[in-house]
Structure formats: C-alpha cells, structure tokens
Design an enzyme around this catalytic site. Structure first.
Site, short mmCIF file in Angstrom:
data_model
loop_
_atom_site.label_atom_id
_atom_site.label_comp_id
_atom_site.label_asym_id
_atom_site.label_seq_id
_atom_site.Cartn_x
_atom_site.Cartn_y
_atom_site.Cartn_z
N CYS A 158 -1.44 -8.98 -5.03
CA CYS A 158 -0.76 -7.69 -5.17
C CYS A 158 -1.71 -6.51 -5.02
CB CYS A 158 -0.04 -7.60 -6.51
SG CYS A 158 -1.13 -7.78 -7.94
N THR B 68 -6.68 -8.01 -6.04
CA THR B 68 -7.91 -7.97 -5.22
C THR B 68 -8.60 -6.62 -5.23
OG1 THR B 68 -6.53 -7.59 -3.25
CG2 THR B 68 -7.24 -9.86 -3.70
N ASN B 69 -7.93 -5.56 -5.70
CA ASN B 69 -8.64 -4.28 -5.84
C ASN B 69 -9.75 -4.42 -6.89
OD1 ASN B 69 -6.77 -3.28 -4.05
ND2 ASN B 69 -5.62 -2.11 -5.56
N ASP B 70 -9.36 -4.85 -8.09
CA ASP B 70 -10.36 -5.00 -9.15
C ASP B 70 -11.27 -6.20 -8.90
OD1 ASP B 70 -9.71 -2.75 -10.51
OD2 ASP B 70 -8.75 -3.72 -12.22
N ARG C 261 -5.55 -3.79 33.54
CA ARG C 261 -5.76 -4.26 32.16
C ARG C 261 -4.44 -4.12 31.43
NH1 ARG C 261 -9.73 0.75 30.50
NH2 ARG C 261 -8.21 2.43 30.69
N TYR D 130 2.89 -15.66 -1.43
CA TYR D 130 3.41 -14.36 -1.04
C TYR D 130 2.31 -13.30 -1.06
CZ TYR D 130 3.41 -13.05 -6.02
OH TYR D 130 3.03 -12.76 -7.30
N HIS E 115 -7.33 6.51 -5.65
CA HIS E 115 -6.05 6.67 -6.33
C HIS E 115 -5.05 7.39 -5.44
CE1 HIS E 115 -3.17 8.90 -8.89
NE2 HIS E 115 -3.12 7.76 -9.55
N GLU F 266 -8.27 -11.13 -11.55
CA GLU F 266 -8.97 -9.97 -11.02
C GLU F 266 -10.41 -9.88 -11.52
OE1 GLU F 266 -6.80 -6.46 -12.37
OE2 GLU F 266 -5.95 -7.66 -14.00
N GLY G 166 -12.21 5.29 28.06
CA GLY G 166 -12.89 6.57 27.94
C GLY G 166 -14.05 6.61 26.98
N MET H 78 -16.90 4.69 27.03
CA MET H 78 -18.23 4.45 27.59
C MET H 78 -18.34 5.12 28.96
SD MET H 78 -19.04 0.58 26.33
CE MET H 78 -17.44 -0.08 26.76
N ARG I 40 3.80 -5.94 -14.46
CA ARG I 40 2.49 -5.99 -15.10
C ARG I 40 2.52 -5.15 -16.37
NH1 ARG I 40 -2.56 -3.47 -11.98
NH2 ARG I 40 -1.67 -1.52 -12.75
N SER J 9 -1.34 -13.98 -9.78
CA SER J 9 -1.30 -12.93 -8.76
C SER J 9 -2.71 -12.34 -8.68
CB SER J 9 -0.30 -11.84 -9.12
OG SER J 9 -0.27 -10.84 -8.12
N LYS K 267 -12.78 -5.57 32.26
CA LYS K 267 -12.73 -5.01 33.62
C LYS K 267 -13.26 -6.01 34.64
CE LYS K 267 -14.00 -0.72 34.04
NZ LYS K 267 -12.77 0.06 34.26
N ARG L 142 3.70 -1.43 -11.77
CA ARG L 142 2.66 -0.89 -12.66
C ARG L 142 3.33 -0.08 -13.75
NH1 ARG L 142 1.49 0.49 -7.37
NH2 ARG L 142 -0.33 -0.46 -6.38
N ARG M 90 -19.75 1.04 36.33
CA ARG M 90 -18.79 1.24 35.23
C ARG M 90 -19.03 0.24 34.11
NH1 ARG M 90 -13.69 3.67 37.40
NH2 ARG M 90 -13.85 3.85 39.65
#
Length: 889
Positions: free
Chosen positions: A844, A780-782, A353, A864, A469, A758, A118, A120, A631, A777, A39, A575, A109
């Site tokens: 993946c 990255t979850n595990d 803005r 990828y 899950h 992993e 909205g 603050m 996999r 591959s 602002k 999977r 302000r």
C-alpha cells in the site's frame, strides 16, 4: 550528471563493431538494436526489405563505452575498420570522400537502442571544404545548392563539434537576409552564400581560436567523437532519467552517404507518421519542405507544408512514399515515424522508428490494429505505456496558449490548473467558500494543511520530493501538484514569492502543469480529459490478463468513489489520521492528546466515535462489498497539536484548558526523531483506548451495513509492528472489541486483523508475526526509509545527485529498490507464507502505482497492489503487462 564511464581493463574489444548497409548487403537487422541502436538496426532492416536507403555503416554502441574509457577519445583500433566501411560506401555510390571533383558527402547521426528524438547530435554535409564545394557545384551543376550545403555544414559542425554558440552564425544569416530584403534562406543567391561561408569561417576562428577544419577525415573523426560525446550532454542525461534509459547503453553512430533535398524545386525533405501521433487516426500525417534539408523542417525557419500536398507537388515521389510507409507499418506492425529526402525526384528513406504518440493516440492505434488483425490483444496491452495514461486522467494545459514560465519543479501530480495564490490552508478554504479557485503555495505541506489542500485547485511547494507529503496526498486526491520547486522563494511574512525576477503576491494568478513541473505566470487555458470507448475496451482486456488485484488508497468518500469509477477492487489503505483533521473533530482529538487520565481520554474519544463510525460506514458502502483495509492511527500525536503561541492560546480557550499547562503538555510531545518514535502500534500499547475506539467504530459501521443486507469483510490493520508480541497483544484487544460489538448488535460478520510490514525487523521475522496476522500489507514508504536510512522529505535535497551520479538507478521512493527493500519484501512474503500458506499479502505504499515496481510485486507473488485513485488505471494496465512479461519469462 550521470556519465558513461568504465576503465579500459573492464571492457572487452568486440570482434565486430562496424556494420555496413547498402542495397542487398545489410550486415545488421532490426533485432540488433542493442548493438546498432534503433536507427542503425532499422536502416539495415529497411535496406534488407528492398527500400531505397543511402548506403552507409553503423559504429556499434560498444564503441561509445570505449570512447568514454579512453578519456573521450576514439580508440586508434576503431579507425581502420571505419575507413574500410567508408571505402565500401565510396564504391557503392561511385564518389570518393574528399575528392575535389566528385566528392562523397556523409551525414553523421546518433542512434541509441531507445528512441531519444532530438536529444543527441547530428552533422550533415560532412566532407565539404573550399575545394570539394567547387567539385560539388560542378558535379551537381548547381552552385547555389553546393554553397548552401557548405554554409549549413559550417553552422552545424561549429556548434556540435567545436562548441561555438550556434546563435552567432544564425544572427549573421538573418542580418544578411534583412540586408537583402528577403525572408527565406532560399532567396539568397550563390554569391550571397559564398560571402556567408567566408564570414562564418572567420567568426569560427575568432570565437573558438581554431580554424574550421578543411581535412574531411579530421571532420569525420570530430563528428563521430561529438556524437559519442552527446550521449552525456545534460539534455540527453535528463531525457534518460525521465524515460528510465540506462546510461551504460551508449549510442551508436551512423555514417551515411548524403542525399540532398536542397538541390532545387524537384527536391524536398520531410518527416511523417503513418498515423496521427496525437489522435491515432489512421491517416498519413506529416510535413515536408521543397528545396530544403532535414533540419529546416524541425527548426521552423520556413513553414512546412502538410504531407498531403506532396501528392500535388511531386506525384511520383509521393506514390513511392505512400507505398513505403504502408510497407513499413505492415512490416513493423506499429505506427512508424519516418524521415525521407527526395533528390531530383527520387525518394530516399532515411529513418523509420516506432513513433512517439500521446496516450489517446496509443489507445486508438492499439484498438485499430487489433481490429485490423495486425496485433494480438497481448501485443496491444504491451504497446501502451501505463504511465502515459496520466495524460488521460487529468486536465492538461492547452498547448496553443501563450505562457510565461516562472519556475520548474518536480512533476509530483499531473494535471493543469490555475488559480489565485494563497499561502495558508485557512485562506484556501475561505477563498474556495467565496467561489474562488486557488493555488496553495507552501514551503512544504504537513498533515495539518489537508483542508487547504482539498480546497485548492493545485499545490506548489518549494521543498519536498516526488513522494513528499504534498506529492503523496495530492496524487491521492487527483490534485495537481508541483513539488520541490527550489526557484520559488516563499516569504510568508510578505505573503509573496519570488521567481525569475517576478514577485507574485497573494491573489495573483498562476498556472501549474503537474505533468512537467512547470509554473506559469497568469492563467493558461486547460483542456478537460475525456475517456472514450478505447480506454474502456483496453482496460477490460488488461483486467482479463492480470493476476494482481488493484485496490486504492482512499480516506474520503470522494477518493473512494473516484477510485471505484477507475476500477479499484477495494481499499488497500485508509489512513484514519487524515479523518482527524476535520474542523468538526480536531479539537476532540487534541483534548484526547492532552488528557492526563484514561477516563479523560475516553471522554474525548467518545466524541470521535460517531464521527469515525460514519467515516467507515460511507467507505464500506461505496466499496459495495469489496475489501476495505483500515489502518489504525499511525502518526505521532504531536502532528495533531498547534505549535505557535497564538494557536495554543486559542485552543486553550476552546477546550477550557490552562494555557501554560497546555504549552507544557505540547512541548512534552516533542521527539527528536518522531518517525521512529511514539507512533503506530506503540501508541496503542501505551494508550489502548485509542485503537479500541477505532475498532469499535469499524465494527459498529460494519454491523449497520450487515443489518442493511450488505456482505462485507472489514480488514483492520495495525501499523508499525516490529515484534510478534506487539501484534499478539493488539490483535487480542481488537477481537475482544469486535466480539463485544457483535454481541451488542446481535450480528455476525467475518473480519480480518493484519499488519503493515514497514520495518526491516518485521520483514525478517515475518514467520513469527504471521501467527497473529490474517494478512500482510507492505508499507514500502516507511520500509524504504528504515532500510536505506533516508528521510523521505529530507532526502529530496540530494537524491537527485544520487540518481544522476548512478548511485541509485531511480529514486527509491518512486520505484522500489529491488535489491535492498525488494529483498526484504520477498523475505517477508516467503517467511509469512511458510507459517500460513494462504496468507493474503499486498502493498500500500506509493510504489503500488509504479509500473516497474508492479512488475516486481508480480514476480514475488503479492496478491494485490494499492495506489492513489488516479493511478488505479495505470496499475491495472501495469499489472496486466507484468503478468504477460512473467509468463514470457
């Protein structure tokens, strides 16, 4: 709650922290948003380009940090500079702050560097008291306006600064209007307003124990402090978390001379957009109110008029406004959100803005501005938030429908759906077969619920996080899901759940909004998505600019087809365990699991072979030669077996197995920590025939398609490898099976054997593992679970506190932990390519569809990303933006 805190000793006092702006004297500019906030920077810029902006000054964002460090107190050294700037405003405007004859009033302000509309606090008409209100009445020759401004000021200040419940004064105002038999505030006369002011002040004293401050300077310091304090209100903190705005940025404070839209019928106030923020149409869009102040337009107490009618009411002011909005849009080269006030016929600009817009509008505006030669293709791509594309890809709830809110959870998978409540996957399947739409309600889901999840319109869980899950599978299917909805108390015994005093039973209808996490009672109408030419055009531009390929995580033909329609360039993760839960095969899987000998296992696996072969055949065919990474079996075996006595008894009958012996066998599969137990490649080391069956199914499906004339290169992925030796053994077994099938079928085709990275050990020994891998591959979850020592599902109970407390910037299961997990990813990439320079490397995990994570993957040279089908367009756009950002440095 995440709050901005720092010790005094850590913070350097800035050389300059108050920036004045007035016609011809702007000390800031649009490039100073980090210091002045959005602002303040734009007020300075509007002043510099010759628009009429009320003079004022901005207290920099640095002071927000100092305010926090001082224990929520404005440092004494700040005040003299503020008063100096205030004197300059007085001189410019010809009025004095606190003068009883001709008082200067100001607005106070907020203004963070990122727009937080909205979130603050704002205070208008500051400087009024029992004496200055008389001076304002006399100088304006409009007593009603003066007293109206005074009552507004008391309402705002008592709420924002003094912490009084604003509804108490609002009720008093409504009571007076009812007593007078009028509907609008403007129908109250001067005497009414005087009585109201007196009543308001009395109520403030009664409710807060403090008199309403009469000293204008005390009012000013109170308001400045309140704006700084509002940076850490719950709503501001929540907004920051949703939009990834760092807490350390802080807010600036803008103090500006008041101009008044409530001085009579020749005055007005309004908010407008230079283009339609919902559709993107190139048409001036907005609303205004005659004889009003800014909050009236937003509050909806009076019905605003369309901006087009201003041309009839105040033609000269409208002409100026039209000229200004066109100038601002051309200057900033983006759709602008502007606020303005007309005081006695003169137009004043209060804000500009870049306007918030829907995804549909963003695409339309980007295309139109390219055609207008206003922006380049690169700028168009950088204008569109990839995450916003979710709005286009899923049905959404009709915003005009009436709603009864039941509960709010996590917006795990977008879309708007309604259906009858069911509590078991079997009921979901049964109801769907009868033509009913259902919502599957579970405490949490497991792989065994997959059939019910497929059958349901949407999924609601009371436990679990954004990557639970339910969330992961729902996103993969493009299925609406609200997860972790703790307000929902599920009772399977009574087949009902409680929320906000309501009891919802099986068969009752509810509606889910997967975009907000809200759950509504009854049916709410939905709007189906429609992708138009602007989407196709911008996706084509994005594809031209990106380096990263984008694949999908898909286990079914439906997922694969959906992903291809959204532009997926192959499957990065199939999977295979999800295929095992089909009704036609789950018993064969269970027979294999409870077998005592290799021969028994092979007999059960032989039943699965043709089914798996057909699964892979269909996926290969849909992908039309694009890579498909399959996999091999990953989860522990206990996930495939029943656990209740009744289910075990039924299974024993079906597979002709002794019930007690079956119970013992199932019990023996129990593990204290199955995530780190007998799963992934460890199963294949123990029971090689499992992977051998799957590899044979892959090879036979590929052979069939090669015979039909298709070119393809299957990618066989071995999960949970920790050592090079594991992969060496299983790679050799895989090669032997594929070569045997090729010999049998008299066909040749290329194929790749790779692994998921992993586990931390795999990442730091990637140079050894790469000797036996054609590709990596990153799972990255595990990898996140094993690096951080967090269970993805269990951590949802406390991860929110870690994010709001500033321990984690973001949920590490949603956006990759670049310092910890990211270092392992980079290490794995670098070490793997030391061994094999052209090693193909992808990701993946769920992070493959997160824009911030995709920027990281671009920077560490992955080939990828792979994500759920409905996130493919998001990943395509994010990959293009990542490539552009990387080139810019």
């Amino acid at each position: 709650m995440e709050t901005l805190t720092a010790s005094k000793s850590q913070i350097k006092v800035p050389d300059k922290f108050v920036y004045y702006f007035a016609a011809g004297e702007a000390e800031g500019n649009a490039g100073m948003k980090n210091i002045l906030g959005g602002k303040g920077a734009n007020l300075a810029e509007m002043t510099a380009i010759g628009l009429d902006v009320p003079p004022g000054f901005t207290i920099s964002t640095d002071i927000c940090t100092h305010y926090s460090a001082e224990g929520n107190k404005i440092p004494d050294w700040v005040k003299p500079k503020v008063l100096e700037a205030l004197k300059r405003v007085e001189s410019k405007i010809g009025k004095n702050f606190g003068d009883v004859k001709n008082p200067l009033l100001v607005s106070v302000r907020s203004g963070a560097r990122a727009s937080m509309p909205g979130m603050m606090d704002t205070i208008l008409n500051l400087g009024l008291n029992d004496q200055t209100v008389e001076g304002l009445a006399a100088s304006s020759k409009n007593p009603r306006f003066a007293w109206d401004s005074y009552r507004r000021f008391i309402q705002m200040y008592s709420d924002v600064v003094m912490g009084m419940n604003s509804s108490l004064l609002e009720v008093t105002l409504e009571d007076l209007k009812a007593e007078k038999g009028v509907h609008n505030d403007t129908d109250l006369d001067t005497e009414d307003l005087k009585k109201l002011v007196k009543k308001f002040k009395s109520m403030v004293q009664q409710m807060t124990g403090h008199s309403f401050p009469a000293d204008p300077l005390e009012q000013l310091w109170g308001a400045v402090a309140a704006v700084f304090r509002s940076w850490n209100t719950p709503r501001a903190v929540t907004y920051r978390e949703l939009h990834s705005i760092p807490s350390e940025w802080g807010t600036a404070v803008n103090v500006q001379a008041m101009v008044f839209g409530n001085m009579g019928d020749d005055s007005a106030t309004g908010v407008a957009f230079t283009r339609n923020p919902s559709t993107g149409e190139k048409k001036f869009y907005g609303e205004f109110l005659v004889n009003a102040q800014g909050e009236d337009v937003v509050a909806g107490i009076r019905t605003p008029q369309p901006i087009s009618q201003l041309q009839e009411v105040m033609p000269a002011a409208y002409s100026d406004l039209e000229r200004n909005y066109l100038k601002l849009e051309t200057y900033f080269k983006d759709m602008q959100d502007i606020e303005f006030t007309i005081e006695r016929g003169k137009l004043w600009m209060l804000q500009t803005r870049n306007g918030k817009r829907t995804a549909k509008a963003a695409l339309q505006i980007a295309c139109d501005m390219m055609d207008e030669k206003m922006i380049s293709e690169q700028e168009a791509i950088m204008r569109i938030d990839p995450a916003s594309l979710d709005q286009l890809l899923h049905p959404t709830l009709d915003p005009n429908s009436k709603k009864t809110l039941l509960a709010k959870g996590l917006p795990a998978s977008p879309g708007g759906v309604c259906g009858q409540v069911v509590f078991t996957p079997e009921e979901a399947v049964e109801m769907k077969e009868k033509g009913h739409k259902v919502i599957l309600v579970r405490v949490e889901t497991s792989p065994e619920d997959i059939a019910g999840m497929v059958a349901a319109q949407g999924i609601l869980t009371s436990r679990g996080g954004m990557t639970s899950h339910a969330a992961v599978v729902a996103r993969g299917m493009g299925k609406c899901c609200v997860a972790g909805c703790a307000e929902v108390e599920v009772n399977y015994n009574t087949e009902s759940f409680k929320a906000k005093g309501y009891v919802v039973k099986k068969g009752d209808i509810i509606t889910l909004d997967g975009g907000t996490g809200e759950v509504y009672l009854g049916e709410v109408k939905t709007i189906e998505p429609k992708l138009d030419g602007t989407f196709t055009r911008l996706m084509a531009i994005a594809d031209k600019m990106r380096r990263l390929k984008v694949r999908t995580n898909a286990d079914t033909p439906k997922d694969a087809k959906t992903a291809r329609e959204f532009g997926a360039e192959g499957i990065g993760l199939c999977r295979t365990e999800h295929m095992f839960f089909g009704e036609d095969r789950i018993d064969a899987v269970r027979e294999m699991i409870v077998s005592d000998t290799k021969q028994e296992r092979e007999k059960a696996l032989a039943k699965l072979l043709p089914m798996q072969r057909d699964d892979f055949y269909q996926l290969f065919k849909i992908m039309e030669g694009f890579p498909v990474t399959i996999r091999l079996l990953d989860p522990p075996l206990h996930e495939f077996v029943p656990h209740s006595d009744s289910e075990i008894a039924e299974l024993a009958k079906r597979i002709k197995y002794d019930e007690n012996r079956l119970k013992h066998k199932i019990h023996s599969l129990h593990e204290f920590n199955p995530m780190l137990g007998h799963r992934g490649c460890r199963l294949a080391i123990t029971y090689p025939e499992i992977y051998q069956m799957q590899v044979r199914a892959i090879a036979e499906a590929a052979s069939q398609l090669v015979g039909e004339g298709m070119k393809l290169i299957p990618e066989i992925m071995i999960p949970l490898v920790a050592t090079a030796k594991e992969l060496e053994i299983l790679r050799q077994q895989t090669i032997e099976v594929v070569e045997q099938v090729q010999k049998e079928k008299k066909v040749k085709f290329d194929y790749l054997v790779g692994t998921m990275i992993e586990l931390p050990r795999a990442a730091v020994t990637a140079h050894e593992i790469a000797h036996h891998a054609d590709f990596f591959s990153f799972g990255t979850n595990d990898l996140t679970q094993t690096t951080l020592g967090l269970s993805r599902d269990d951590a949802s109970r406390f991860l929110g506190s870690y994010v709001t407390g500033g321990i984690f910037a973001k949920d590490p299961f949603v956006s990759i932990d670049q310092v910890g997990v990211g270092t392992l990813v980079k290490t794995g990439v670098d070490l793997g390519r030391q061994t094999k320079g052209q090693l193909k490397v992808g990701i993946c995990g769920e992070h493959g569809g997160d824009p911030d994570s995709i920027q990281f993957f671009e920077n560490v040279n992955l080939d990828y990303v792979s994500c759920s089908p409905y996130r493919v367009p998001i990943a395509r756009l994010a990959a293009a933006r990542a490539s552009i950002s990387r080139k810019k440095g």
